[in-house]
Motif scaffolding. Sequence first.
Motif, PDB file in Angstrom:
ATOM      1  N   VAL A 232      -3.659   2.716 -16.044  1.00 53.55           N
ATOM      2  CA  VAL A 232      -3.244   1.806 -14.984  1.00 53.55           C
ATOM      3  C   VAL A 232      -4.431   1.631 -14.032  1.00 53.55           C
ATOM      4  CG1 VAL A 232      -1.655   1.512 -13.023  1.00 53.55           C
ATOM      5  CG2 VAL A 232      -0.812   2.482 -15.143  1.00 53.55           C
ATOM      6  N   GLN A 233      -4.551   0.465 -13.441  1.00 56.52           N
ATOM      7  CA  GLN A 233      -5.644   0.190 -12.517  1.00 56.52           C
ATOM      8  C   GLN A 233      -5.729   1.255 -11.423  1.00 56.52           C
ATOM      9  OE1 GLN A 233      -5.150  -2.452  -9.240  1.00 56.52           O
ATOM     10  NE2 GLN A 233      -6.800  -3.783  -9.919  1.00 56.52           N
ATOM     11  N   ARG A 234      -6.961   1.624 -11.049  1.00 56.30           N
ATOM     12  CA  ARG A 234      -7.261   2.586  -9.989  1.00 56.30           C
ATOM     13  C   ARG A 234      -6.782   3.995 -10.325  1.00 56.30           C
ATOM     14  NH1 ARG A 234     -11.332   0.814  -8.132  1.00 56.30           N
ATOM     15  NH2 ARG A 234     -11.142   2.092  -6.249  1.00 56.30           N
ATOM     16  N   CYS A 235      -6.803   4.321 -11.612  1.00 56.92           N
ATOM     17  CA  CYS A 235      -6.414   5.663 -12.056  1.00 56.92           C
ATOM     18  C   CYS A 235      -7.534   6.355 -12.823  1.00 56.92           C
ATOM     19  CB  CYS A 235      -5.151   5.580 -12.912  1.00 56.92           C
ATOM     20  SG  CYS A 235      -3.668   5.095 -12.015  1.00 56.92           S
TER      21      CYS A 235
ATOM     22  N   VAL B 246       1.938   6.108  -4.846  1.00 54.15           N
ATOM     23  CA  VAL B 246       1.598   5.690  -3.485  1.00 54.15           C
ATOM     24  C   VAL B 246       0.098   5.737  -3.283  1.00 54.15           C
ATOM     25  CG1 VAL B 246       1.880   6.204  -1.030  1.00 54.15           C
ATOM     26  CG2 VAL B 246       3.849   6.404  -2.571  1.00 54.15           C
ATOM     27  N   GLU B 247      -0.554   6.789  -3.774  1.00 54.51           N
ATOM     28  CA  GLU B 247      -2.010   6.866  -3.656  1.00 54.51           C
ATOM     29  C   GLU B 247      -2.672   5.768  -4.480  1.00 54.51           C
ATOM     30  OE1 GLU B 247      -3.321   8.865  -1.407  1.00 54.51           O
ATOM     31  OE2 GLU B 247      -1.252   9.443  -1.012  1.00 54.51           O
ATOM     32  N   ARG B 248      -2.101   5.445  -5.630  1.00 57.62           N
ATOM     33  CA  ARG B 248      -2.638   4.355  -6.435  1.00 57.62           C
ATOM     34  C   ARG B 248      -2.487   3.026  -5.715  1.00 57.62           C
ATOM     35  NH1 ARG B 248      -3.185   0.168  -8.728  1.00 57.62           N
ATOM     36  NH2 ARG B 248      -1.490  -0.472  -7.382  1.00 57.62           N
ATOM     37  N   TYR B 249      -1.368   2.825  -5.043  1.00 58.06           N
ATOM     38  CA  TYR B 249      -1.137   1.601  -4.270  1.00 58.06           C
ATOM     39  C   TYR B 249      -2.199   1.437  -3.179  1.00 58.06           C
ATOM     40  CZ  TYR B 249       1.022  -1.283  -0.630  1.00 58.06           C
ATOM     41  OH  TYR B 249       1.260  -2.223   0.348  1.00 58.06           O
TER      42      TYR B 249
ATOM     43  N   ALA C 294       3.755  -3.524  -7.305  1.00 59.01           N
ATOM     44  CA  ALA C 294       4.433  -3.648  -8.589  1.00 59.01           C
ATOM     45  C   ALA C 294       3.759  -2.825  -9.675  1.00 59.01           C
ATOM     46  CB  ALA C 294       4.489  -5.123  -9.011  1.00 59.01           C
ATOM     47  N   ARG C 295       2.466  -2.615  -9.577  1.00 60.90           N
ATOM     48  CA  ARG C 295       1.745  -1.874 -10.614  1.00 60.90           C
ATOM     49  C   ARG C 295       2.164  -0.407 -10.683  1.00 60.90           C
ATOM     50  NH1 ARG C 295      -3.348  -4.107 -12.574  1.00 60.90           N
ATOM     51  NH2 ARG C 295      -3.811  -6.126 -11.608  1.00 60.90           N
ATOM     52  N   GLY C 296       2.821   0.093  -9.654  1.00 63.02           N
ATOM     53  CA  GLY C 296       3.147   1.511  -9.584  1.00 63.02           C
ATOM     54  C   GLY C 296       4.465   1.912 -10.207  1.00 63.02           C
ATOM     55  N   PHE C 297       5.210   0.965 -10.787  1.00 62.15           N
ATOM     56  CA  PHE C 297       6.488   1.307 -11.417  1.00 62.15           C
ATOM     57  C   PHE C 297       6.228   1.679 -12.880  1.00 62.15           C
ATOM     58  CE2 PHE C 297       7.808  -0.982  -7.672  1.00 62.15           C
ATOM     59  CZ  PHE C 297       8.905  -0.245  -7.246  1.00 62.15           C
ATOM     60  N   TYR C 298       5.741   2.879 -13.060  1.00 67.37           N
ATOM     61  CA  TYR C 298       5.234   3.299 -14.361  1.00 67.37           C
ATOM     62  C   TYR C 298       6.334   3.410 -15.414  1.00 67.37           C
ATOM     63  CZ  TYR C 298       1.402   4.940 -11.320  1.00 67.37           C
ATOM     64  OH  TYR C 298       0.398   5.038 -10.392  1.00 67.37           O
ATOM     65  N   HIS C 299       7.473   3.963 -15.054  1.00 70.03           N
ATOM     66  CA  HIS C 299       8.499   4.202 -16.069  1.00 70.03           C
ATOM     67  C   HIS C 299       8.972   2.902 -16.690  1.00 70.03           C
ATOM     68  CE1 HIS C 299      12.657   4.750 -17.576  1.00 70.03           C
ATOM     69  NE2 HIS C 299      12.085   5.787 -18.156  1.00 70.03           N
ATOM     70  N   SER C 300       9.237   1.905 -15.871  1.00 72.32           N
ATOM     71  CA  SER C 300       9.714   0.638 -16.417  1.00 72.32           C
ATOM     72  C   SER C 300       8.654  -0.008 -17.307  1.00 72.32           C
ATOM     73  CB  SER C 300      10.123  -0.312 -15.290  1.00 72.32           C
ATOM     74  OG  SER C 300       9.025  -0.597 -14.441  1.00 72.32           O
TER      75      SER C 300
END
Length: 281
Positions: free
Chosen positions: A45-48, A137-140, A168-174
């Motif tokens: 995921v972006q910024r990870c 949250v940190e990724r956001y 929206a990018r932080g909803f990993y499970h979905s």
Amino acid sequence: MRRMTRRPFGRGTAHRNGGIDMPPPPPECPAGWSTGPPDFIGVGVQRCGTTRWFDLIASHPEVAASRSAKELHYFDRFYLGGCSPTETARYHEYFPRAAGHMAGEWTPLYISAPWIPALLAAAAPEARLLVLLRDPVERYVSGLQHATRMARRRGAPLDRYAPLEQFARGFYHSQLARLLHHFERSQLLVLQYERCAREPLPELHRTFAFLGLRDLEFEPDVEAHPRMQTDKPALDPLARESHVQAYRDDVVELIDAFPEIDVRLWPNFAHLAEPDAATRA
């Protein structure tokens, strides 16, 4: 083995079609090499820490990966459909390799764009998938910092929709659930940014084993691929708590579905590691 030359181009140098960046031309395929579907695809995921992890994978002598295969964004432009067999065949041209070697790419947008998992399954059904996750949250916050920096480079203000996109990018499970509609669970390796930063070599060896590389003892110089250190904007306590609560249910589903995730490494959600299930209620 001859290594692929890393040509430093990315989305900023790709030509545009209807406002969407087009991928650059495929790299030259050296004599005696062949092209085909990628052996592995990083989807998020972006910024990870995906750039660092891709570079570390690409440093393995059994991997033929050019720098162009990071942020390829090949499937971005098909948001209205239209990815023909010809386009799928052209995608395969981006992955030249010698016999017995692997090639792949990593585009962090793939997991969050709903039209892309089906296209990946059609183009590379046997590929092994990699995803790096970070405290959402940190990724956001890091995503906002990145979007702000990119806007400044363009001499423009931050787009009003950028915070919503980053949220929206932080909803990993979905996103992972959608991906697994098209791939087997055994094809997916879930990594954590925090663990890869703290224990890079064990996590890298786990990655090599998942990819099926033969030399599992190879140790790249991790200091030659440092983590990016940047100042991030600060969330005030109320804003932070609002984001924690917004992501909470998705994180609960994530750690239930992927028990390899150590939520204790995510400061905003470490309380979910409590053994008493009532603490999640």
